[in-house]
Design an enzyme around this catalytic site. Structure first.
Site, PDB file in Angstrom:
ATOM      1  N   HIS A 354       0.829  -1.210   0.000  1.00 30.28           N
ATOM      2  CA  HIS A 354       0.000   0.000   0.000  1.00 30.28           C
ATOM      3  C   HIS A 354       0.858   1.253   0.000  1.00 30.28           C
ATOM      4  O   HIS A 354       2.066   1.199   0.233  1.00 30.28           O
ATOM      5  CB  HIS A 354      -1.018  -0.024   1.133  1.00 30.28           C
ATOM      6  N   GLU A 401      -5.126   1.403   2.875  1.00 32.58           N
ATOM      7  CA  GLU A 401      -4.913   0.212   3.711  1.00 32.58           C
ATOM      8  C   GLU A 401      -5.080   0.576   5.172  1.00 32.58           C
ATOM      9  O   GLU A 401      -5.654  -0.173   5.966  1.00 32.58           O
ATOM     10  CB  GLU A 401      -3.507  -0.357   3.476  1.00 32.58           C
ATOM     11  N   GLU A 402      -4.569   1.766   5.532  1.00 31.37           N
ATOM     12  CA  GLU A 402      -4.559   2.156   6.949  1.00 31.37           C
ATOM     13  C   GLU A 402      -5.958   2.253   7.542  1.00 31.37           C
ATOM     14  O   GLU A 402      -6.158   2.042   8.724  1.00 31.37           O
ATOM     15  CB  GLU A 402      -3.819   3.482   7.139  1.00 31.37           C
ATOM     16  N   ASP A 430       4.444  -4.765   3.264  1.00 36.38           N
ATOM     17  CA  ASP A 430       3.835  -3.559   3.833  1.00 36.38           C
ATOM     18  C   ASP A 430       4.962  -2.718   4.424  1.00 36.38           C
ATOM     19  O   ASP A 430       5.594  -1.946   3.713  1.00 36.38           O
ATOM     20  CB  ASP A 430       2.778  -3.991   4.866  1.00 36.38           C
TER      21      ASP A 430
END
Ligand SMILES: *[C@@H]1O[C@H](CO)[C@@H](O)[C@H](O)[C@H]1NC(C)=O
Ligand SMILES: *[C@@H]1O[C@H](CO)[C@@H](O)[C@H](O)[C@H]1NC(C)=O
Ligand SMILES: *[C@@H]1O[C@H](CO)[C@@H](O)[C@H](O)[C@H]1NC(C)=O
Ligand SMILES: *[C@@H]1O[C@H](CO)[C@@H](O)[C@H](O)[C@H]1NC(C)=O
Length: 568
Positions: A354, A401-402, A430
Site C-alpha cells: 500500500h 490500507e490504513e 507492507d
C-alpha cells in the site's frame, strides 16, 4: 498407422525431449535470476530506492487526500518509465478525518481544584518543512461525542485486564478508561472498554513499550525511540474494505453512486466503535496516570522502573474528552502495472504494497513501495532484454490500507471471480524495512520457495552469508509465521478468495510506528542507513515472483501444509 509396442517408448522419448527443450527456453527463470541475486546489485540499486523513498515521503499522504493522489501519480509515472503498462483505478469510499478534539483533566481533590487542557500536539523537530501538514492525531472511524468521567487505568485493555479490575473490586461503568497501546488491536481496545461499561477511552504510548526506559533515551531525533510527545494514530475499524459496501465494490459513476449501508447499519455491523476515543502521547498519559489514586496496580501493569507508581482508580482524576470527526466519501487510487505472460497469460502472480500513510510513512508503508518500484525497475530491465514471463505478473500499489485494507479489498471484491480462478499467488510487502533481520509469513505451500529465495540473496547486514543462513542462526529452523488476522493487504486474498500468499519484511516492530516521526530522516538514521535492506527486500520479493511466474510447474510444496495440518 499401426502402432507397434516399440513406438510407445519412442513417442514417450520424443515427448520427453520436447519437455526438456521447452523447459529450458529463454524465458526460463534461471537465465534471468541473476538480476535479482547478484551482490553488485546492492550498491547499484540503493540510490534509486533511496530516491523513491525520499520522494514518496516528502509530505504526509493520508488516503483520500490530494497528497496521496499525487503519490499515486508518482508511482504510475515510475512504472511507466520502466516500460510497464499501468493504470490508476479509483474507488469512492467512506473515510474519516478529525475536525476537533479536546481533552481536559480535572483534579477535584486539589485545593483549589485544578484543570489542565492538553494541547495534543506532537513536537515538531527543526528541519521538517511539511510537518505542519500532518493531520491532528485521531482514531479513524472514532465515534464523535463527549465523554466525561473518573479515570480508570486498564493496562492494555484486554478482556483479562477488565477481569483483573473486577477481582480488585473496581467498577469501570461510567468511567473514562486510560489504556496503553501494545498488546491488542486498537479497535478491540475501544470495543472491550465499551463492553465493560466505560463511556470514553484514552489510549497512550507507554515509554515501557515504545520509548526505551531510562533517562538517557531522549527520543527521536536524538535516538530511535518514540519521543514523549509522539502519538500513535490508526484505525478502529475491524472489518476489511469500505465499511459502507461490505462484500461489494465501491464503484460510482458520474451520475450514480453504488449502493451503501447507512451510518446506522454500519454501527450495527459491530465493526466500528460506539464510544469516543483519542490517542495521546506518553507525556500526557503519564500526567493522567499521576492523577489516579486507589489501589496500586499489579507489577505487570507498571511502567518503566523510573516511572511513577501506577494505580487503577477510579479517579480522583476526572477526564472530559470530546472528539468530532467528519465522515466523507472520497476517491482513492490503486495503481496497477501488468506484465503479460507469454504462455499462460490468464494465470496471475500478484505483488502488492500500500501507499497511503498516517503521516510521512517512511517505514509504513513506503519502504515497501520503494521496494516495489525497484522490483518494477528490474522487471523493466528484463523485458528490454527480451524476457516475457510465462504467467502474467501484476504489480499493485494499494490505497487506504490504513483505514481498513480498503483499496485491496475493493479491488478483490470488484474482480473476485476472475481472481479466484486465475490468481496463482499474492506476495505482500507492507512495512518492508524498519531494521535488520528478515521475517516472513506465508501460507505453507510457499515455505520452500521462500527458503530457496533467501538462499540466493546475501544478508545486507553480513555480506559473508546468505539471508537464509542468518535467518536460521537466529532460530533453529527458519521461523515462518502464518497469515492470520487482518494485518495487511494479504487478508482479502487469503481470507476472501483463498490465494496462496506471502508477507515479508526486514526489522519488525519499531517505536515510531504510526507517528509523525516515521519519516525519511528516521529511516536514514536508524531504519536502513545505506538502503541495503531495501535492496535485499526487493531481491527476495522479485525472486519469489519470478519463480512463480516462470517455472513450468508451480513451485508449491504441500508437505509443510500436511505437517501443519497434522500438528493442529
Ligand atoms: C457500577 O457502577 C454503575 C454506575 O455507577 C452501577 O449502576 C452498577 O450497579 C455498579 N456495578 C457494580 C457491580 O457495583
Ligand atoms: C467537557 O468539555 C466540553 C468541550 O470543551 C464542554 O463543552 C463541556 O461543558 C465539558 N463538560 C464537563 C462536564 O466539564
Ligand atoms: C557473518 O557471517 C560469517 C560467515 O557465516 C559468520 O562467521 C559471522 O559470525 C557473521 N557475523 C555476524 C556479526 O553475525
Ligand atoms: C549505497 O551503498 C554504499 C555502500 O555500499 C554507500 O556508500 C552509499 O552511501 C549508499 N547510498 C545510499 C543512498 O544510501
Amino acid at each position: 498407422m499401426i502402432i507397434t509396442t516399440l513406438m510407445i517408448p519412442i513417442c514417450l522419448y520424443i515427448i520427453y525431449l520436447l519437455f526438456i527443450i521447452t523447459s529450458s527456453s529463454p524465458s526460463s527463470y534461471s537465465i534471468y535470476h541473476s538480476l535479482f541475486t547478484s551482490t553488485s546489485l546492492i550498491t547499484n540499486s540503493n540510490s534509486t530506492i533511496s530516491h523513491h523513498l525520499y520522494t514518496l515521503t516528502r509530505r504526509p499522504h493520508v488516503a483520500g487526500t490530494q497528497a496521496n493522489a499525487d503519490a499515486a501519480s508518482y508511482v504510475f509515472s515510475t512504472f511507466t518509465s520502466y516500460s510497464l503498462p499501468s493504470r490508476i483505478t479509483s474507488y469512492h469510499v467512506s473515510l474519516t478525518y478529525p475536525i476537533s478534539r479536546s481533552l481536559t483533566l480535572t483534579h477535584p481533590q486539589s485545593d483549589p481544584p485544578t484543570s489542565i487542557t492538553f494541547d495534543l500536539n506532537q513536537k515538531i523537530y527543526s528541519g521538517d518543512p511539511y510537518a505542519n501538514e500532518v493531520l491532528p492525531t485521531f482514531h479513524a472511524y472514532a465515534k464523535s461525542g463527549t465523554a466525561v468521567g473518573k479515570v480508570v487505568y486498564v493496562n492494555y485493555g484486554r478482556v483479562e485486564d477488565y477481569d483483573t479490575l473486577k477481582q480488585m473490586g473496581v467498577n469501570v461503568s461510567g468511567t473514562v478508561v486510560l489504556v496503553r497501546y501494545g498488546e491488542i488491536f486498537r479497535g478491540d481496545i475501544v470495543r472491550n472498554a465499551h463492553l465493560a461499561g466505560a463511556v470514553g477511552v484514552v489510549v497512550y504510548t507507554d515509554k515501557k513499550d515504545y520509548g526505551g526506559c531510562g533517562s538517557k533515551n531522549k527520543g527521536y531525533p536524538d535516538d530511535r525511540w518514540m519521543p514523549s510527545s509522539g502519538v500513535q494514530v490508526g484505525t478502529l475499524y475491524s472489518g476489511a474494505g469500505d465499511p459502507t459496501t461490505p462484500g461489494w465494490a465501491s464503484i460510482s459513476s458520474s451520475n450514480a453512486d453504488c449502493e451503501r449501508l447507512s451510518d446506522d447499519e454500519v454501527e450495527q455491523s459491530g465493526d466500528v466503535p460506539l464510544i469516543p476515543s483519542l490517542p495521546i502521547s506518553w507525556a500526557d498519559g503519564d500526567f493522567i496516570l499521576r492523577s489516579i489514586g486507589g489501589q496500586v496496580a499489579n507489577a505487570d501493569w507498571q511502567g518503566c522502573p523510573d516511572s511513577s507508581v501506577y494505580r487503577v482508580g477510579p479517579g480522583p482524576g476526572f477526564l472530559n474528552l470530546t472528539y468530532t470527526g467528519s465522515q466523507v466519501i472520497n476517491a482513492i487510487q490503486n495503481v496497477i502495472a501488468v506484465i503479460e505472460g507469454a504462455i499462460e497469460p490468464d494465470r496471475f502472480v500478484i505483488l502488492g504494497n500500500h501507499r497511503d500513510a498516517w503521516t510521512f510513512g517512511a517505514v509504513d508503508p513506503n519502504s515497501g513501495t520503494a521496494a516495489l518500484l525497484e522490483v518494477a525497475r528490474r522487471f523493466g530491465k528484463l523485458k528490454r532484454k527480451g524476457w516475457r514471463p510465462r504467467r502474467t505478473i501484476i504489480l499493485c500499489n494499494w490505497d487506504a490500507e490504513e483505514y481498513g485494507l480498503i483499496g485491496s479489498t475493493e479491488w478483490v471484491e470488484e474482480n473476485r471471480e476472475m481472481l479466484a480462478s486465475r490468481a496463482v499467488a499474492y506476495l505482500n510487502v507492507d512495512c518492508g524495512v524498519s531494521g535488520p533481520g528478515f521475517h516472513a509469513s506465508a501460507t505453507p505451500q510457499l515455505d520452500e520457495l521462500l527458503k530457496q529465495a533467501t538462499q540466493q540473496v546475501r544478508d545486507p547486514d553480513n555480506i559473508s552469508q546468505t539471508i537464509y543462513e542468518s535467518w536460521i542462526t537466529s532460530s533453529e529452523s527458519p521461523l515462518i509465521g502464518r497469515l492470520g488476522g487482518g494485518g495487511s493487504d494479504y487478508a482479502p486474498f487469503v481470507q476472501h478468495i483463498g490465494i496462496p500468499s506471502v508477507d515479508i519484511l526486514f526489522g519488525g516492530g519499531y517505536p515510531v510506528y504510526h507517528s509523525m516521526y516515521d519519516d525519511f530522516v528516521w529511516m536514514k538514521k536508524f531504519g536502513d542507513p545505506m538502503f541495503h535492506r531495501h535492496v535485499a527486500a526487493a531481491s527476495i520479493w522479485g525472486l519469489v515472483a519470478l519463480q512463480l511466474a516462470d517455472k513450468e510447474f508451480l513451485p508449491f510444496n504441500y508437505l509443510s501444509y500436511a505437517n501443519e495440518l497434522q500438528e493442529s
